[in-house]
Design a protein around this motif. Structure first.
Motif, mmCIF file in Angstrom:
data_model
loop_
_atom_site.group_PDB
_atom_site.id
_atom_site.type_symbol
_atom_site.label_atom_id
_atom_site.label_comp_id
_atom_site.label_asym_id
_atom_site.label_seq_id
_atom_site.Cartn_x
_atom_site.Cartn_y
_atom_site.Cartn_z
ATOM 1 N N GLY A 1 -20.534 1.808 25.566
ATOM 2 C CA GLY A 1 -20.018 3.051 26.129
ATOM 3 C C GLY A 1 -18.730 3.520 25.479
ATOM 4 N N ASP A 2 -17.985 2.585 24.886
ATOM 5 C CA ASP A 2 -16.722 2.980 24.249
ATOM 6 C C ASP A 2 -16.872 3.202 22.748
ATOM 7 O OD1 ASP A 2 -17.323 0.344 23.834
ATOM 8 O OD2 ASP A 2 -15.234 -0.323 23.803
ATOM 9 N N LYS A 3 -18.124 3.220 22.261
ATOM 10 C CA LYS A 3 -18.323 3.330 20.805
ATOM 11 C C LYS A 3 -19.130 4.573 20.436
ATOM 12 C CE LYS A 3 -16.610 -0.753 19.716
ATOM 13 N NZ LYS A 3 -15.332 -0.836 18.996
ATOM 14 N N LEU A 4 -19.210 5.538 21.332
ATOM 15 C CA LEU A 4 -20.102 6.673 21.118
ATOM 16 C C LEU A 4 -19.885 7.354 19.765
ATOM 17 C CD1 LEU A 4 -20.173 8.438 24.612
ATOM 18 C CD2 LEU A 4 -21.479 6.479 23.772
ATOM 19 N N ASP A 5 -18.634 7.508 19.377
ATOM 20 C CA ASP A 5 -18.347 8.269 18.163
ATOM 21 C C ASP A 5 -18.125 7.385 16.941
ATOM 22 O OD1 ASP A 5 -18.568 10.754 19.423
ATOM 23 O OD2 ASP A 5 -16.577 10.495 20.297
ATOM 24 N N ALA A 6 -18.387 6.090 17.094
ATOM 25 C CA ALA A 6 -18.201 5.177 15.956
ATOM 26 C C ALA A 6 -19.391 5.280 15.011
ATOM 27 C CB ALA A 6 -18.063 3.752 16.465
ATOM 28 N N TYR A 7 -19.110 5.165 13.720
ATOM 29 C CA TYR A 7 -20.186 5.051 12.748
ATOM 30 C C TYR A 7 -20.620 3.592 12.664
ATOM 31 C CZ TYR A 7 -19.771 9.855 11.215
ATOM 32 O OH TYR A 7 -19.801 11.219 11.174
ATOM 33 N N PRO A 8 -21.894 3.337 12.344
ATOM 34 C CA PRO A 8 -22.394 1.960 12.300
ATOM 35 C C PRO A 8 -21.544 1.030 11.436
ATOM 36 C CG PRO A 8 -24.231 3.466 12.186
ATOM 37 C CD PRO A 8 -22.988 4.318 12.137
ATOM 38 N N SER A 9 -20.970 1.575 10.358
ATOM 39 C CA SER A 9 -20.177 0.712 9.478
ATOM 40 C C SER A 9 -18.988 0.108 10.212
ATOM 41 C CB SER A 9 -19.695 1.511 8.270
ATOM 42 O OG SER A 9 -18.962 2.638 8.698
ATOM 43 N N ALA A 10 -18.609 0.720 11.335
ATOM 44 C CA ALA A 10 -17.473 0.193 12.085
ATOM 45 C C ALA A 10 -17.932 -0.760 13.198
ATOM 46 C CB ALA A 10 -16.663 1.345 12.695
ATOM 47 N N LEU A 11 -19.245 -1.022 13.272
ATOM 48 C CA LEU A 11 -19.766 -1.882 14.336
ATOM 49 C C LEU A 11 -20.177 -3.245 13.770
ATOM 50 C CD1 LEU A 11 -22.090 0.665 16.203
ATOM 51 C CD2 LEU A 11 -19.727 0.070 16.734
ATOM 52 N N SER A 12 -20.084 -4.264 14.606
ATOM 53 C CA SER A 12 -20.546 -5.593 14.192
ATOM 54 C C SER A 12 -22.075 -5.621 14.205
ATOM 55 C CB SER A 12 -20.019 -6.644 15.159
ATOM 56 O OG SER A 12 -20.718 -6.546 16.390
ATOM 57 N N GLY A 13 -22.659 -6.668 13.616
ATOM 58 C CA GLY A 13 -24.111 -6.802 13.611
ATOM 59 C C GLY A 13 -24.691 -6.789 15.017
ATOM 60 N N GLY A 14 -24.039 -7.491 15.919
ATOM 61 C CA GLY A 14 -24.519 -7.533 17.298
ATOM 62 C C GLY A 14 -24.466 -6.162 17.953
ATOM 63 N N GLN A 15 -23.387 -5.434 17.673
ATOM 64 C CA GLN A 15 -23.262 -4.086 18.233
ATOM 65 C C GLN A 15 -24.316 -3.162 17.632
ATOM 66 O OE1 GLN A 15 -19.113 -3.577 17.234
ATOM 67 N NE2 GLN A 15 -18.475 -3.834 19.369
ATOM 68 N N GLN A 16 -24.565 -3.323 16.339
ATOM 69 C CA GLN A 16 -25.583 -2.473 15.704
ATOM 70 C C GLN A 16 -26.969 -2.774 16.260
ATOM 71 O OE1 GLN A 16 -25.474 -1.345 11.564
ATOM 72 N NE2 GLN A 16 -23.646 -2.566 11.272
ATOM 73 N N MET B 1 -14.988 15.318 1.775
ATOM 74 C CA MET B 1 -14.206 14.781 2.896
ATOM 75 C C MET B 1 -14.745 15.282 4.234
ATOM 76 S SD MET B 1 -10.242 14.468 1.769
ATOM 77 C CE MET B 1 -9.960 16.044 0.995
ATOM 78 N N ARG B 2 -15.251 16.523 4.231
ATOM 79 C CA ARG B 2 -15.828 17.058 5.468
ATOM 80 C C ARG B 2 -17.193 16.438 5.756
ATOM 81 N NH1 ARG B 2 -15.073 22.325 7.777
ATOM 82 N NH2 ARG B 2 -16.443 21.155 9.139
ATOM 83 N N LEU B 3 -17.973 16.260 4.692
ATOM 84 C CA LEU B 3 -19.368 15.847 4.875
ATOM 85 C C LEU B 3 -19.522 14.361 5.168
ATOM 86 C CD1 LEU B 3 -21.278 17.745 2.031
ATOM 87 C CD2 LEU B 3 -21.420 18.148 4.488
ATOM 88 N N PHE B 4 -18.772 13.541 4.450
ATOM 89 C CA PHE B 4 -19.038 12.102 4.500
ATOM 90 C C PHE B 4 -17.940 11.394 5.253
ATOM 91 C CE2 PHE B 4 -20.704 13.478 0.248
ATOM 92 C CZ PHE B 4 -21.985 13.700 0.704
ATOM 93 N N ARG B 5 -18.066 11.360 6.542
ATOM 94 C CA ARG B 5 -17.020 10.687 7.310
ATOM 95 C C ARG B 5 -17.379 9.244 7.612
ATOM 96 N NH1 ARG B 5 -15.763 15.618 11.228
ATOM 97 N NH2 ARG B 5 -17.833 16.085 10.421
ATOM 98 N N TYR B 6 -18.551 8.854 7.128
ATOM 99 C CA TYR B 6 -18.954 7.478 7.418
ATOM 100 C C TYR B 6 -18.679 6.559 6.264
ATOM 101 C CZ TYR B 6 -23.286 8.607 4.855
ATOM 102 O OH TYR B 6 -24.214 8.982 3.927
#
Ligand code: ADP
Ligand code: MG
Lengths: 240, 220
Positions: A127-142, B215-220
């Protein structure tokens, strides 16, 4: 209900499934165990229609998965699938990962899809990761994200293909917990797994697959407490 | 030792004309890139997933575009087709040749991009009920686009520079316009010096714009 009859599957000349018969009732949790290469993943892919089959049939709620007349994209909405590699879509945030299919497959409005995605992410503890990109998540979170993504389609069945095998040991627990919770809520589940503890505690039945056939299928008490086939006994003694 | 007298005034007076021609150059490059990207995608997918004549055509396209001089490609659309009785306007000749060339180069970049995406991404998309089209447009291609973003930028620069060949088939883009004005005033060097600066500025603007967009497109 999932009904599998006389299922045979070849990759070229290699026969991977050699006549599988299996029924999975609504509300049931079935674990599938067996050595690597025995055809467990292939069985799930066939159920989901991701792999064509050569013989036999698979019906999901009476619809033949592999019939030409079947709208497979429609039927797949009934079956959520979680893979060994967690497969988050890296270019989308957690929320977008989950909301995409409800929006473009089910035709939900943006707001509706967002709501259901947020709810499902909450449900798996993200619930606290809604706007996170997967690269910022651990394997378990992904992997929990992948579970939420499948659940957002409100499937009747969930297919898990070794959902914890690619995870670092310390991350396995959180994913198994999410799966346990799902089982408690009455979801129909087919779980290919190497986690014997999970199979024993959560399943209604356990199927042991060996070289493309179901060698033994029974309650966990029987499978783990009183295995009948020698192959199963050997398999269990090897992993203990 | 060096008795050439520079005369900048005639050039400076005509800068508005040159800038207008630069806009034509940019327009031709952008249109060719859009066409080139779309065809390049089709060529890459064809080479990866089809066999038979379609694949042969796609491979030949890529081979010719990458391994023959761009000038010859331009002459093919100009004089080559002309000899066969197909007469295109200079504008169409330049856009066709540039699109042909960009598509061939980008196809190879796209192919590398597609191969870099794990097949499991496609399976995951399909397992959610997405069609093949949805899986590609929503999941695969956006990821490929990021991988090929820099090659696309480079190709865009190349398209701007290569469009200068257009003057050889009578097209009045920046170089053609410069040539026409210069031959009227005989200030050849001054004209082409100023035009070189304009090309340089256009390229720098494209590169800066590309960086900002990234920078706008690729924020991941
Ligand atoms: N796409 C494929 N092409 C060819 N052979 C495959 C393919 N997928 C799986 N196999 C083979 O099928 C057999 C069963 O594989 P799999 O279903 O992945 O086993 P498990 O999941 O039980 O480890 C293995 O021998 C494997 O090498
Ligand atoms: Mg497997």
């Amino acid at each position: 209900m999932i009904e599998i009859r006389g299922l045979e599957k070849f990759f070229g000349n290699l026969q991977v499934l050699k006549g599988v018969d299996l029924d999975v009732r609504k509300g049931e949790v079935l674990s599938i165990i067996g050595a690597s290469g025995s055809g467990k993943s292939t069985l799930l892919y066939c159920i989901n229609g991701l792999e064509p089959i050569q013989k036999g049939s698979i019906k999901v709620d009476g619809t033949d998965v592999h019939a030409k007349s079947t709208n497979i994209n429609h039927l797949r909405q009934k079956m959520g699938m979680v893979f060994q590699q967690w497969n988050s879509f890296p270019h989308l945030t957690a929320l977008e990962n989950v909301a995409l299919a409800p929006k473009i497959v089910k035709g939900m409005s943006k707001a509706q899809a967002r709501d259901i995605a947020a709810k499902q992410l909450e449900h798996v503890g993200l619930g606290d990761k809604l706007d996170a990109y997967p690269s910022a998540l651990s394997g378990g979170q992904q992997q929990r994200l992948a579970i939420a993504r499948a659940l957002a389609m409100e499937p009747t069945y969930m297919l898990f293909d070794e959902a914890t095998s690619a995870l670092d040991p310390e991350l396995v627990g959180e994913v198994l917990d999410a799966m346990r919770l799902l089982a408690q809520e009455g979801m129909t589940m087919i779980c290919v797994t190497h986690e014997m503890g999970f199979a024993r505690d959560v399943s209604d039945r356990v199927a042991f697959v060996h070289e493309g056939i179901i060698e033994e299928i029974d309650t966990p008490t029987e499978i783990f407490g009183a295995p009948k086939s020698d192959l199963l006994k050997k398999f269990l003694s090897n992993i203990r | 030792m060096f008795d050439y007298n520079f005369h900048w005034r005639p050039v400076l007076k005509n800068i508005p004309d040159l800038l207008e021609a630069a806009a034509v150059t940019l327009q031709v490059a952008v249109i060719s890139m859009v066409i080139g990207i779309l065809i390049g995608l089709v060529l890459a997918l064809t080479r990866m997933h089809l066999s038979g004549p379609a694949r042969w055509i796609a491979s030949t396209w890529v081979e010719v575009a990458r391994n023959t001089p761009a000038l010859f490609q331009l002459f093919f659309f100009g004089f080559g087709l002309g000899a066969m009785g197909v007469h295109l306007s200079p504008y169409v000749i330049v856009v066709s040749a540039l699109s042909f060339n960009c598509a061939g180069y980008l196809a190879e970049n796209f192919r590398g991009g597609f191969q870099a995406i794990p097949t499991t991404q496609f399976r995951a998309a399909r397992s959610l009920g997405m069609t093949v089209w949805q899986s590609y447009t929503r999941i695969i291609i956006p990821q490929v686009f990021r991988i090929v973003y820099h090659p696309i930028t480079n190709q865009m620069v190349w398209a701007v520079l290569m469009s200068s060949l257009g003057m050889l088939v009578g097209f009045r883009e920046l170089s053609g316009e410069t040539q026409a004005l210069a031959s009227r005033t005989y200030r050849i060097f001054e004209y082409f010096a100023v035009t070189a600066v304009i090309y340089y500025a256009v390229v720098k603007i494209i590169l800066a714009g590309s960086r900002l967009l990234a920078m706008r497109l690729f924020r991941y």
